[in-house]
Each structure stands twice: as structure tokens, then as C-alpha cells.
Design a protein around this motif. Structure first.
Motif, PDB file in Angstrom:
ATOM      1  N   THR B  23      95.285 113.765 122.160  1.00 38.17           N
ATOM      2  CA  THR B  23      96.453 112.828 122.002  1.00 38.17           C
ATOM      3  C   THR B  23      96.668 112.737 120.629  1.00 38.17           C
ATOM      4  O   THR B  23      97.726 112.805 120.041  1.00 38.17           O
ATOM      5  CB  THR B  23      96.314 111.649 122.876  1.00 38.17           C
ATOM      6  OG1 THR B  23      96.393 111.976 124.226  1.00 38.17           O
ATOM      7  CG2 THR B  23      97.662 110.866 122.692  1.00 38.17           C
ATOM      8  N   PHE B  24      95.551 112.133 119.889  1.00 36.16           N
ATOM      9  CA  PHE B  24      95.809 111.443 118.414  1.00 36.16           C
ATOM     10  C   PHE B  24      95.614 112.611 117.461  1.00 36.16           C
ATOM     11  O   PHE B  24      96.320 112.405 116.317  1.00 36.16           O
ATOM     12  CB  PHE B  24      94.769 110.537 118.326  1.00 36.16           C
ATOM     13  CG  PHE B  24      95.251 109.070 118.907  1.00 36.16           C
ATOM     14  CD1 PHE B  24      96.435 108.440 118.574  1.00 36.16           C
ATOM     15  CD2 PHE B  24      94.617 108.587 120.180  1.00 36.16           C
ATOM     16  CE1 PHE B  24      96.781 107.269 119.413  1.00 36.16           C
ATOM     17  CE2 PHE B  24      94.813 107.382 120.914  1.00 36.16           C
ATOM     18  CZ  PHE B  24      96.110 106.776 120.571  1.00 36.16           C
ATOM     19  N   VAL B  25      94.774 113.412 117.723  1.00 39.95           N
ATOM     20  CA  VAL B  25      94.406 114.618 116.605  1.00 39.95           C
ATOM     21  C   VAL B  25      95.367 115.723 116.868  1.00 39.95           C
ATOM     22  O   VAL B  25      95.869 116.200 116.001  1.00 39.95           O
ATOM     23  CB  VAL B  25      93.038 114.983 116.573  1.00 39.95           C
ATOM     24  CG1 VAL B  25      92.756 116.124 115.585  1.00 39.95           C
ATOM     25  CG2 VAL B  25      92.177 113.672 116.400  1.00 39.95           C
ATOM     26  N   GLN B  26      95.291 116.305 118.163  1.00 41.94           N
ATOM     27  CA  GLN B  26      96.193 117.464 118.437  1.00 41.94           C
ATOM     28  C   GLN B  26      97.657 117.426 118.653  1.00 41.94           C
ATOM     29  O   GLN B  26      98.617 118.342 118.653  1.00 41.94           O
ATOM     30  CB  GLN B  26      95.383 118.484 119.391  1.00 41.94           C
ATOM     31  CG  GLN B  26      94.072 118.886 119.198  1.00 41.94           C
ATOM     32  CD  GLN B  26      93.521 119.493 120.488  1.00 41.94           C
ATOM     33  OE1 GLN B  26      94.185 120.458 120.734  1.00 41.94           O
ATOM     34  NE2 GLN B  26      92.209 119.439 120.986  1.00 41.94           N
ATOM     35  N   VAL B  27      97.793 116.037 118.992  1.00 43.48           N
ATOM     36  CA  VAL B  27      99.253 115.641 119.332  1.00 43.48           C
ATOM     37  C   VAL B  27     100.136 116.559 120.435  1.00 43.48           C
ATOM     38  O   VAL B  27     100.823 117.124 120.347  1.00 43.48           O
ATOM     39  CB  VAL B  27     100.072 115.609 118.197  1.00 43.48           C
ATOM     40  CG1 VAL B  27     101.314 114.460 118.550  1.00 43.48           C
ATOM     41  CG2 VAL B  27      99.370 115.069 116.791  1.00 43.48           C
ATOM     42  N   LEU B  28      99.100 116.622 121.556  1.00 43.56           N
ATOM     43  CA  LEU B  28      99.706 117.335 122.633  1.00 43.56           C
ATOM     44  C   LEU B  28      99.935 116.735 123.990  1.00 43.56           C
ATOM     45  O   LEU B  28      99.114 115.858 124.057  1.00 43.56           O
ATOM     46  CB  LEU B  28      98.577 118.767 123.051  1.00 43.56           C
ATOM     47  CG  LEU B  28      98.353 119.754 121.933  1.00 43.56           C
ATOM     48  CD1 LEU B  28      97.471 120.713 122.412  1.00 43.56           C
ATOM     49  CD2 LEU B  28      99.837 120.478 121.846  1.00 43.56           C
ATOM     50  N   GLY B  29     100.490 117.138 124.799  1.00 39.95           N
ATOM     51  CA  GLY B  29     100.582 116.498 126.032  1.00 39.95           C
ATOM     52  C   GLY B  29     101.017 114.838 126.058  1.00 39.95           C
ATOM     53  O   GLY B  29     100.416 113.856 126.644  1.00 39.95           O
ATOM     54  N   LEU B  30     102.103 114.491 125.001  1.00 36.61           N
ATOM     55  CA  LEU B  30     102.438 113.105 124.742  1.00 36.61           C
ATOM     56  C   LEU B  30     103.416 112.404 125.907  1.00 36.61           C
ATOM     57  O   LEU B  30     103.091 111.493 126.251  1.00 36.61           O
ATOM     58  CB  LEU B  30     103.326 113.290 123.301  1.00 36.61           C
ATOM     59  CG  LEU B  30     102.334 113.445 122.222  1.00 36.61           C
ATOM     60  CD1 LEU B  30     103.275 113.268 121.166  1.00 36.61           C
ATOM     61  CD2 LEU B  30     101.581 112.138 122.161  1.00 36.61           C
ATOM     62  N   CYS B  31     103.916 113.338 126.828  1.00 31.77           N
ATOM     63  CA  CYS B  31     104.864 112.796 127.567  1.00 31.77           C
ATOM     64  C   CYS B  31     104.246 111.941 128.652  1.00 31.77           C
ATOM     65  O   CYS B  31     104.595 110.795 128.721  1.00 31.77           O
ATOM     66  CB  CYS B  31     105.456 113.889 128.587  1.00 31.77           C
ATOM     67  SG  CYS B  31     106.141 115.267 127.463  1.00 31.77           S
ATOM     68  N   PRO B  32     103.089 112.211 129.452  1.00 37.71           N
ATOM     69  CA  PRO B  32     102.448 111.131 130.293  1.00 37.71           C
ATOM     70  C   PRO B  32     102.000 110.037 129.445  1.00 37.71           C
ATOM     71  O   PRO B  32     101.848 108.914 129.932  1.00 37.71           O
ATOM     72  CB  PRO B  32     101.268 112.005 130.911  1.00 37.71           C
ATOM     73  CG  PRO B  32     101.058 113.244 130.191  1.00 37.71           C
ATOM     74  CD  PRO B  32     102.403 113.505 129.508  1.00 37.71           C
ATOM     75  N   VAL B  33     101.529 110.365 128.219  1.00 34.83           N
ATOM     76  CA  VAL B  33     100.734 109.151 127.573  1.00 34.83           C
ATOM     77  C   VAL B  33     101.857 108.178 127.320  1.00 34.83           C
ATOM     78  O   VAL B  33     101.557 106.886 127.262  1.00 34.83           O
ATOM     79  CB  VAL B  33     100.164 109.763 126.387  1.00 34.83           C
ATOM     80  CG1 VAL B  33      99.577 108.782 125.205  1.00 34.83           C
ATOM     81  CG2 VAL B  33      99.201 110.714 126.343  1.00 34.83           C
ATOM     82  N   LEU B  34     103.130 108.576 126.977  1.00 36.60           N
ATOM     83  CA  LEU B  34     104.058 107.538 126.532  1.00 36.60           C
ATOM     84  C   LEU B  34     104.500 106.871 127.801  1.00 36.60           C
ATOM     85  O   LEU B  34     104.785 105.853 127.574  1.00 36.60           O
ATOM     86  CB  LEU B  34     104.980 108.303 125.803  1.00 36.60           C
ATOM     87  CG  LEU B  34     104.687 108.805 124.353  1.00 36.60           C
ATOM     88  CD1 LEU B  34     105.699 109.661 123.668  1.00 36.60           C
ATOM     89  CD2 LEU B  34     104.463 107.705 123.557  1.00 36.60           C
TER      90      LEU B  34
END
Lengths: 196, 212
Positions: B23-34
Motif C-alpha cells: 500500500t504505502f511503497v508500491q501504491v497498489l490495490g488502493l481501492c479496498p484500503v480507502l
């Protein structure tokens, strides 16, 4: 037909502004942050997404009738993902032939529409709400236009921001998130629009 | 096991925690995180579901990696991931119905989360089953940590509770945090914070090197 046109347009505008895919449902975030540095690529991406979304929204609705007829609804996720993947492949070939400049600009993000949650998201939302065909079309078009509107606005702001001086720790990604926060606040204002 | 890249099982497992955090380094798969980090409960459920899918799909893809033709590997990976997501979806519908309702379409959307597909392509297609499984678990833990961090922060500043337990009075409530814009704000601030910490630490290291 159960729904009249007024209702259909209300559905479309609420999908576009109030329940904006990017800013309030958080679907399609990878592309939102990935291809929004330049307005041109944002526009290209929006066109591709609009096309894939509308076509896959309608074909998924039709396919779902088939799945229900054969009593295999549990295959929904698998079938829809494969339909979207096939469509994206088709668009990739088409864009490569007709507009190589756009193809290069979109780069990795064009094949990644397959894994863009906005596309599968709209398909699943349509089914969850058990919309009929007209409602599906209007909701899908509204969602797609909302996606385009949000990403183009965001790209315009980021293009302007890139020449500003920011606190060094916030440059790049963190600043992009804060920008999205402000934009999303703006879109929240539309919440009052649709209550009836 | 002999290894040319110097990857030990432990380094594979821990890579996703901080250094390669999805999440924080590769910035992938943000949708569920947000989207589902509005409360600590939802964040935990989503994080565990993703961890499970990641670990099992990585393991399975690694088993079959040598018999998949190279040209059609992406559709095959997606089908495998979709199968496991369907299982998780039905299991959650059966056993944790309330959670299933509040997570909504974000469970089926694990299919199109970039992390499982990204790990399948970048790791499981080139490594043995055991390492791939560890990689899936490690990345899953990194994802779980990130989404929990957001979920706890947002719940705390929205209602003064964590997992429903009372922490402080409602005097500290920041009502925007639980709304959709709040997700962007919190993750943006965390990213800035992590970058600041990284900068301070590297400066200290540089100073330490000079004084030697």
C-alpha cells in the motif's frame, strides 16, 4: 418499462456526481493516481474506460440472464472478469493499430483496465441493485462519465501543481492524495442534490 | 535450498511488511484500503480476506506455473484468483454474514485488486510453491497492517472508539475522517509522515557515517 425517463436521468446523474466512482466509491484508484500526471493521458484513459465499461456493463447484464437460466450464478465473478479481459484485449489491438501515440502514452495502464475495479465494480453494482436493461445502461453511462470527469479534473490540478513548490516530504504521491481529498470534498456538495 | 538471489525464506516473508509494503511503497490495490477502512472491524475482515486469497492463489499458481503457456498466463492467473475469491465470498456469506453485508462488493472486487495479480506475475510465476506461499502471506500481512492502520485511525477520530471499545470522549471527533474524503486525507498524511521518518533516519545514518 417500469422506470420513466426522469428517474433514469436522476439515476445517471447520481451515479456520475453523488456516488462518483473515483471520489466516493473508491473504485479504479490505480488508474486515478497512475495516469493523472498529464491531461492528455487522462483523457485517453477516460475514453478507453468509458468504452469498456459501457460494453461490459451491457454484455454482463445479458450474460447474467444466461447464468440464471443455467442456475450457475456462483460463476458470476469468473465469467465477468473473463468478458472484461477479452474486451480489453480487443481495445488494445484496436488502439495500437489506429493511434500508436495514445497507445504508448497509456502504456501499462491499458491492459490494466482488466484489473480496474471500476469496470467490474459497475457490473456488480448493477446486478446487486437488480436493475433492468435501461437502468443498467443509464447507470453505467453515468458512472463512466463520472469517472472521466473526476480523472480529468484531477489531472488538470496535478498538472498545475507540478510547477508549484511543495514541502519536500509531500511532493508526489502524498500531495496527490491531499489534492484528491479536496476534490472529493467538493463532490460531497452534490450529496444534497439527490434526496427525493 | 540453494538460491542464487540470496533470498532466504525469512527475507521473502518480511519483504512485504515495510520495505515493499503493497500500500504505502508500491501504491497498489488502493481501492479496498480507502473504501472499507471506515472502522477497525471492516478493515480487519477485508485484510484477512485479501491475505487468504493472496497466500492460496500464490501457492496454487506456483504449482501450475510450468504447465501454463506463456502467452495466456494472465487470463489463467485471473481465473485462478477468481475461483479463490468466489470461495472466500461464499464462505464469508455463510459464516460472517454481517461482515459480508458491510463489505459489500469489495469482496468480489479482490479479483481485480492489483496485488494478487501483481504478485502472481512478479513472484509466484518464477519461484517455488513454499516461497510463493510465504511471499503471499508476507504481502498479505503488509496489506493487513496498512488497512488496519487506516481503519483504526479513522474509527478513532470519528467516534473515539477502537473495535467499538471506548477510548476518549467525543470532544476529539473530526467528522470528515469517516466520510469518503477523509480516506484520502488520512492516507496522504500517513505517506508524508513515513517519508519524513525515512528522511530523518537516512540523514542520521549519513551523519553517523561522517563522524566515523
Amino acid at each position: 418499462m417500469n422506470a420513466n425517463f426522469g428517474e433514469l436521468f436522476a439515476l445517471m446523474f447520481s451515479a456520475m456526481l453523488v456516488y462518483n466512482f473515483l471520489l466516493s466509491r473508491f473504485l479504479g484508484m490505480c488508474s486515478f493516481f497512475g495516469v493523472s500526471q498529464k491531461i492528455d493521458t487522462a483523457v485517453g484513459m477516460s475514453i478507453a474506460v468509458i468504452f469498456v465499461m459501457v460494453v461490459s456493463g451491457i454484455s454482463a447484464w445479458l450474460l447474467n440472464l444466461l447464468l440464471i437460466a443455467w442456475n450457475v450464478e456462483f460463476l458470476q465473478i469468473l465469467v465477468f472478469v473473463l468478458v472484461i479481459a477479452a474486451l480489453v484485449q480487443f481495445i488494445e489491438i484496436f488502439v495500437k493499430k489506429t493511434n500508436p501515440v495514445l497507445y504508448n502514452a497509456l502504456g501499462i495502464y491499458l491492459p490494466l483496465i482488466t484489473t480496474n475495479c471500476a469496470v467490474l465494480g459497475v457490473v456488480l453494482l448493477n446486478l446487486n441493485q437488480s436493475y433492468d436493461l435501461m437502468q443498467t445502461i443509464f447507470n453505467t453511462v453515468g458512472s463512466a462519465l463520472g469517472y472521466a470527469l473526476a480523472i480529468i479534473l484531477f489531472a488538470s490540478i496535478r498538472e498545475r501543481l507540478s510547477i508549484d513548490e511543495l514541502p519536500p516530504v509531500f511532493e508526489g504521491m502524498p500531495a496527490a492524495f491531499i489534492t484528491a481529498f479536496v476534490l472529493s470534498m467538493g463532490f460531497m456538495a452534490f450529496n444534497g442534490m439527490i434526496k427525493a | 535450498m540453494a538460491n542464487q538471489n540470496g533470498e532466504t525464506n525469512l527475507s521473502v516473508l518480511t519483504a512485504g511488511w515495510i520495505k515493499q509494503n503493497p500500500t504505502f511503497v508500491q501504491v497498489l490495490g488502493l481501492c479496498p484500503v480507502l473504501a472499507v477502512s471506515t472502522s477497525a472491524d471492516n478493515a480487519l475482515g477485508m485484510g484477512l480476506a485479501t491475505l487468504g486469497v493472496l497466500a492460496i492463489s500464490n501457492l496454487f499458481i506456483s504449482f501450475v506455473r510450468n504447465i501454463i503457456p506463456n502467452e495466456i498466463r494472465i487470463p489463467v492467473y485471473i481465473s485462478i484468483i477468481a475461483a479463490f475469491v468466489t470461495m472466500v465470498n461464499l464462505l464469508m456469506h455463510g459464516y460472517t454474514y454481517d461482515l459480508w453485508v458491510s463489505l459489500g462488493i469489495y469482496i468480489p472486487l479482490i479479483v481485480v485488486n492489483c496485488i494478487p495479480l501483481g504478485r502472481a506475475e512478479a513472484f509466484a510465476s518464477k519461484h517455488g510453491p513454499w516461497k510463493s506461499f510465504l511471499d503471499g502471506v508476507g504481502m498479505g500481512i503488509g496489506f493487513l497492517g496498512a488497512i488496519m492502520l487506516l481503519g483504526i485511525t479513522r474509527e478513532l477520530f470519528d467516534s473515539g472508539t477502537i473495535f467499538g471499545y471506548h477510548i476518549w470522549s467525543s470532544a476529539y471527533d473530526v467528522f470528515v475522517v469517516a466520510l469518503p474524503p477523509g480516506a484520502f486525507l488520512v492516507i496522504g498524511l500517513y505517506m508524508g509522515l513515513f517519508r519524513y521518518i525515512g528522511k530523518v533516519r537516512s540523514q542520521k545514518k549519513a551523519q553517523g557515517d561522517e563522524s566515523k
